[in-house]
Write an enzyme that holds these catalytic residues in place. Structure first.
Site: not given
Length: 305
Positions: A145, A270, A272
């Site tokens: 990001c 994302h 994560e």
């Protein structure tokens, strides 16, 4: 009609048309690997935890998820604020990986990630630290990001980045927070080893995620180079530039890129934030604790050895 007045009218029209598809199969997942396999297990069993630097800058807010994912994969995640590097308190030579997470560095007032990148490029100590780190053959880096945008602006310091795009404002002209489908492509990326061909839902959370190449045909050339690691697909697994399946309007659905040797990867979505199944707003009922995205962090641990 309200959305057409507020946002990009083309994006609004495309979303309305997507709602009219009565045969839309919806979100799903198709994996080419065993979700329960842990390729890092033999290395975690040795009891060593390679150190990775989780970079933090003013406005960055994704450092905790990033640290948690790498910690679960067998790394020792270390909080490193950019001032630690700028003032010489921390040297990147002591880390196997550098991780740049999501957020809104400098409030995005200088363009997403640009201010963060300039703090490195315009500081002789930091520029040398990062140049030396990227020149090593035993190091890796991941930008997600805002970190994706930041690392793309450091392309001159990173070997094998010819043709990398920049990341600019979404075509929808709005911040996009959605769960969308992505396809993992064959690439040199150490993170996606063994995941090629999988179609997996992933969360996006960005306002400036559209890949912009210098010339109209550069996106196709870059795709042909084999350095596109991830792209958006619709619910029928077709590559798409249409909103909202492609939430930012990137050409050819491109949303993840790597350098030529696969040690540095940039992703706009994302992983994560969805490495646990429970973090996903939807997932197949048979998935256990780990989502398929956990595999990419464990691949990194296996690569380090």
């Amino acid at each position: 009609h309200m959305q057409r007045l507020r946002d990009n009218p083309d994006s609004a029209q495309q979303e309305w048309e997507s709602k009219q598809d009565a045969g839309d199969p919806g979100l799903h997942a198709r994996l080419t690997f065993d979700i329960n396999d842990n390729p890092a297990a033999p290395y975690i069993g040795k009891g060593t935890r390679p150190r990775v630097a989780v970079l933090r800058e003013q406005g960055v807010n994704g450092q905790m998820e990033m640290a948690a994912a790498f910690d679960r994969a067998g790394f020792a995640a270390v909080d490193v604020h950019m001032t630690d590097v700028l003032e010489g308190r921390v040297r990147l030579a002591g880390f196997k990986g550098v991780l740049a997470g999501g957020g809104f560095s400098y409030g995005d007032v200088l363009g997403a990630g640009q201010g963060w990148a300039k703090s490195i490029l315009l500081n002789s100590r930091a520029r040398e630290e990062f140049s030396q780190f990227f020149a090593r053959t035993d190091s890796f880096a991941l930008g997600l990001c805002n970190g994706c945008q930041m690392l793309s602006a450091l392309a001159d310091l990173i070997p094998g980045t010819a043709g990398w795009p920049r990341f600019v404002r979404n075509s929808s002209e709005q911040y996009e927070g959605r769960l969308v489908l992505s396809e993992v492509l064959a690439s040199p990326s150490l993170f996606f080893d063994g995941m090629q061909g999988s179609v997996i839902p992933i969360v996006v959370s960005h306002g400036e995620g559209r890949a912009r190449f210098d010339r109209p045909d550069d996106a196709q050339k870059f795709l042909a180079s084999g350095r596109v690691a991830l792209r958006f697909v619709d619910n029928r697994e077709r590559v798409t530039e249409r909103y909202p399946a492609n939430p930012n309007g990137s050409p050819l659905g491109i949303t993840g890129i790597t350098n030529t040797d696969g040690r540095v990867m940039l992703l706009m979505p994302h992983p994560e934030r969805v490495f646990r199944s429970v973090q996903m707003s939807w997932h197949p009922a048979e998935w256990g604790e780990d989502s398929p995205w956990m595999r990419m962090f464990r691949n990194a641990r296996r690569w380090v050895g």
